[in-house]
Design a protein around this motif. Structure first.
Motif, PDB file in Angstrom:
ATOM      1  N   THR A 148       0.822  -1.203   0.000  1.00  0.00           N
ATOM      2  CA  THR A 148       0.000   0.000   0.000  1.00  0.00           C
ATOM      3  C   THR A 148       0.863   1.263   0.000  1.00  0.00           C
ATOM      4  OG1 THR A 148      -1.787   1.158   1.143  1.00  0.00           O
ATOM      5  CG2 THR A 148      -0.186   0.049   2.518  1.00  0.00           C
ATOM      6  N   ILE A 149       0.456   2.243  -0.788  1.00  0.00           N
ATOM      7  CA  ILE A 149       1.132   3.532  -0.833  1.00  0.00           C
ATOM      8  C   ILE A 149       0.397   4.455   0.132  1.00  0.00           C
ATOM      9  CG2 ILE A 149       1.779   5.488  -2.293  1.00  0.00           C
ATOM     10  CD1 ILE A 149       1.639   3.513  -4.682  1.00  0.00           C
ATOM     11  N   PRO A 150       1.049   4.902   1.200  1.00  0.00           N
ATOM     12  CA  PRO A 150       0.354   5.703   2.212  1.00  0.00           C
ATOM     13  C   PRO A 150      -0.307   6.947   1.626  1.00  0.00           C
ATOM     14  CG  PRO A 150       2.508   5.025   2.991  1.00  0.00           C
ATOM     15  CD  PRO A 150       2.455   4.675   1.538  1.00  0.00           C
ATOM     16  N   ALA A 151      -1.553   7.194   2.022  1.00  0.00           N
ATOM     17  CA  ALA A 151      -2.286   8.356   1.515  1.00  0.00           C
ATOM     18  C   ALA A 151      -1.572   9.650   1.875  1.00  0.00           C
ATOM     19  CB  ALA A 151      -3.712   8.352   2.070  1.00  0.00           C
ATOM     20  N   ASP A 152      -0.981   9.689   3.076  1.00  0.00           N
ATOM     21  CA  ASP A 152      -0.324  10.939   3.479  1.00  0.00           C
ATOM     22  C   ASP A 152       0.893  11.248   2.614  1.00  0.00           C
ATOM     23  OD1 ASP A 152       1.211   8.901   4.517  1.00  0.00           O
ATOM     24  OD2 ASP A 152       1.307   9.690   6.545  1.00  0.00           O
ATOM     25  N   ALA A 254      -3.495   6.806  -6.143  1.00  0.00           N
ATOM     26  CA  ALA A 254      -2.927   5.838  -5.202  1.00  0.00           C
ATOM     27  C   ALA A 254      -2.229   4.687  -5.897  1.00  0.00           C
ATOM     28  CB  ALA A 254      -4.028   5.306  -4.284  1.00  0.00           C
ATOM     29  N   ALA A 255      -2.179   4.708  -7.229  1.00  0.00           N
ATOM     30  CA  ALA A 255      -1.489   3.643  -7.971  1.00  0.00           C
ATOM     31  C   ALA A 255      -0.869   4.230  -9.226  1.00  0.00           C
ATOM     32  CB  ALA A 255      -2.457   2.523  -8.332  1.00  0.00           C
ATOM     33  N   SER A 266       1.666  10.116  -8.972  1.00  0.00           N
ATOM     34  CA  SER A 266       1.466   9.025  -8.003  1.00  0.00           C
ATOM     35  C   SER A 266       2.837   8.553  -7.539  1.00  0.00           C
ATOM     36  CB  SER A 266       0.703   7.852  -8.636  1.00  0.00           C
ATOM     37  OG  SER A 266       1.504   7.234  -9.635  1.00  0.00           O
ATOM     38  N   TYR A 267       2.834   7.525  -6.741  1.00  0.00           N
ATOM     39  CA  TYR A 267       4.060   6.820  -6.400  1.00  0.00           C
ATOM     40  C   TYR A 267       3.960   5.402  -6.943  1.00  0.00           C
ATOM     41  CZ  TYR A 267       6.055  10.490  -3.522  1.00  0.00           C
ATOM     42  OH  TYR A 267       6.619  11.665  -3.107  1.00  0.00           O
ATOM     43  N   GLY A 268       5.082   4.858  -7.353  1.00  0.00           N
ATOM     44  CA  GLY A 268       5.094   3.530  -7.948  1.00  0.00           C
ATOM     45  C   GLY A 268       5.720   2.496  -7.041  1.00  0.00           C
ATOM     46  N   VAL A 269       5.359   1.272  -7.320  1.00  0.00           N
ATOM     47  CA  VAL A 269       5.831   0.112  -6.573  1.00  0.00           C
ATOM     48  C   VAL A 269       6.531  -0.829  -7.548  1.00  0.00           C
ATOM     49  CG1 VAL A 269       5.055  -1.972  -5.366  1.00  0.00           C
ATOM     50  CG2 VAL A 269       4.031   0.250  -4.817  1.00  0.00           C
ATOM     51  N   SER A 270       7.616  -1.452  -7.113  1.00  0.00           N
ATOM     52  CA  SER A 270       8.240  -2.494  -7.920  1.00  0.00           C
ATOM     53  C   SER A 270       7.511  -3.807  -7.635  1.00  0.00           C
ATOM     54  CB  SER A 270       9.729  -2.648  -7.582  1.00  0.00           C
ATOM     55  OG  SER A 270      10.236  -3.818  -8.184  1.00  0.00           O
ATOM     56  N   ASP A 301       9.842   1.082  -0.717  1.00  0.00           N
ATOM     57  CA  ASP A 301      10.744   1.818  -1.615  1.00  0.00           C
ATOM     58  C   ASP A 301       9.963   2.435  -2.779  1.00  0.00           C
ATOM     59  OD1 ASP A 301      13.114   2.830  -2.445  1.00  0.00           O
ATOM     60  OD2 ASP A 301      13.918   0.942  -3.225  1.00  0.00           O
ATOM     61  N   PHE A 302       9.140   3.446  -2.480  1.00  0.00           N
ATOM     62  CA  PHE A 302       8.252   4.026  -3.470  1.00  0.00           C
ATOM     63  C   PHE A 302       8.981   5.002  -4.399  1.00  0.00           C
ATOM     64  CE2 PHE A 302       4.860   1.972  -1.548  1.00  0.00           C
ATOM     65  CZ  PHE A 302       4.857   2.187  -0.178  1.00  0.00           C
ATOM     66  N   GLU A 303       8.546   5.046  -5.639  1.00  0.00           N
ATOM     67  CA  GLU A 303       9.170   5.891  -6.661  1.00  0.00           C
ATOM     68  C   GLU A 303       8.154   6.909  -7.179  1.00  0.00           C
ATOM     69  OE1 GLU A 303      11.704   5.350 -10.825  1.00  0.00           O
ATOM     70  OE2 GLU A 303      10.508   3.698 -10.038  1.00  0.00           O
TER      71      GLU A 303
END
Length: 335
Positions: A148-152, A254-255, A266-270, A301-303
């Motif tokens: 999950t990518i934190p909303a804050d 959020a994705a 947004s922020y990305g996830v590997s 480790d969000f990008e």
């Protein structure tokens, strides 16, 4: 620096009581077999899911467990009935471990109360979803990984890049039919309440109503839109993103799939790393680690991802810090 790191959620192993050298453990939480059968189920066949599954199986092979951990793969193709049938198949065949991908299959696996250990992959919030009582405590025979990518995190970024004009609000849009979307909506509301920021919440139930909601947002009232986590529109965000951009409203998602579909940021996830993390937990369990000694592992480790097409259309200028940190993508047409 390409990536922004958050503290990795780690937890000390839970202490188990013992007598005469014997550790008290729930039946089935420790593997003693030299080979195991794993039931792996995914609800939706999409690029992110494929990446996670391929990374999962590749990690098992690379670590030398390919001939010891046998995978029975089921793709429910978005059908919850097929998902339930697949899970029942695993129970009937008495697999040694179930690995469900995403929240709905994990909730369904837990609800079956089969006594089979569960190591889930990519569940947004296992506590909110009542899969775990907290991030460290393994109950329901279930633990695993969360990305999950934190909303804050995304809202802080939004306020940095596009500060709210006086008198304007944040608009949160969410899918009222999805647990993950509800969860991230509530997290966003909590953060905005803490910051004293005015906001409104609009709900939808499918792509068509999501587009209608986006088209209904008044740019004289709303300065930022936050779109919560939602698999329904994550890979088909184009019409929503187009409506918001035409209205001149920067949209934060959020994705990262939404950003590729026309959200601004947004922020990305590997997903490769998420698959590897889950495989490593399966290996630990296979090697004899008790399930209750394996707290949920959270990806951190969000990008930063920014859509350059939307940035240009909205005329948003980035600071040097954000320009250097971001990975830029262009809008990809809906499939």
């Amino acid at each position: 620096m390409k990536k922004r790191n958050l503290a990795l959620l780690t937890a000390a192993a839970l202490t188990t009581a013992g007598m005469s050298g014997m550790v008290c453990q729930a039946e089935g939480t420790v593997n003693t077999k030299e080979e195991i059968n794993v039931g792996f189920i995914q609800l939706v066949d999409m690029a992110d899911a494929t990446e996670m599954y391929e990374a999962f199986t590749a990690q098992l092979e690379e670590k030398g467990y390919g001939d010891k951990i046998h995978i029975d793969f089921v793709d429910a193709a978005g059908d919850t009935t097929a998902m339930a049938t697949g899970l029942q198949k695993f129970v009937d065949e008495e697999v040694d471990l179930i690995v469900p991908m995403l929240t709905p299959p994990t909730q369904a696996a837990v609800s079956m109360d089969s006594g089979i250990p569960i190591i889930f992959m990519s569940v947004v919030d296992p506590v909110y979803s009542k899969i775990m009582s907290d991030w460290e405590t393994v109950n329901n025979l279930a633990t695993g990984t969360s990305n999950t990518i934190p909303a804050d995190l995304i809202l802080e970024t939004a306020f940095d890049i596009t500060p709210l004009e006086e008198g304007k609000k944040v608009c949160i849009i969410y899918n009222s039919a999805q647990n993950n979307s509800q969860c991230t909506m509530e997290a966003a509301c909590t953060y905005l309440d803490e910051q004293g920021v005015d906001y409104i919440v609009k709900e939808y139930t499918d792509i068509a109503t999501a587009v209608q909601v986006a088209q209904s947002i008044d740019p004289s009232e709303v300065g930022i839109v936050y779109s919560t986590l939602d698999s329904t529109i994550a890979s088909n965000f184009n019409q929503v993103g187009e409506a918001l951009t035409e209205a001149g409203i920067p949209s934060y998602a959020a994705a990262d799939a939404m950003t590729k579909g026309g959200a601004f940021c947004s922020y990305g996830v590997s997903y490769t790393v998420v698959g590897q993390m889950t495989a490593d937990m399966v290996i630990e369990w296979f090697d004899g680690k008790a399930l209750e000694d394996m707290p949920c592992q959270q990806y951190s480790d969000f990008e930063l991802i920014i859509n350059s097409d939307v940035q240009e259309a909205l005329g948003i200028e980035l600071s040097e810090e954000y320009s250097e940190a971001a990975t830029f993508v262009e809008t990809v047409a809906a499939s």
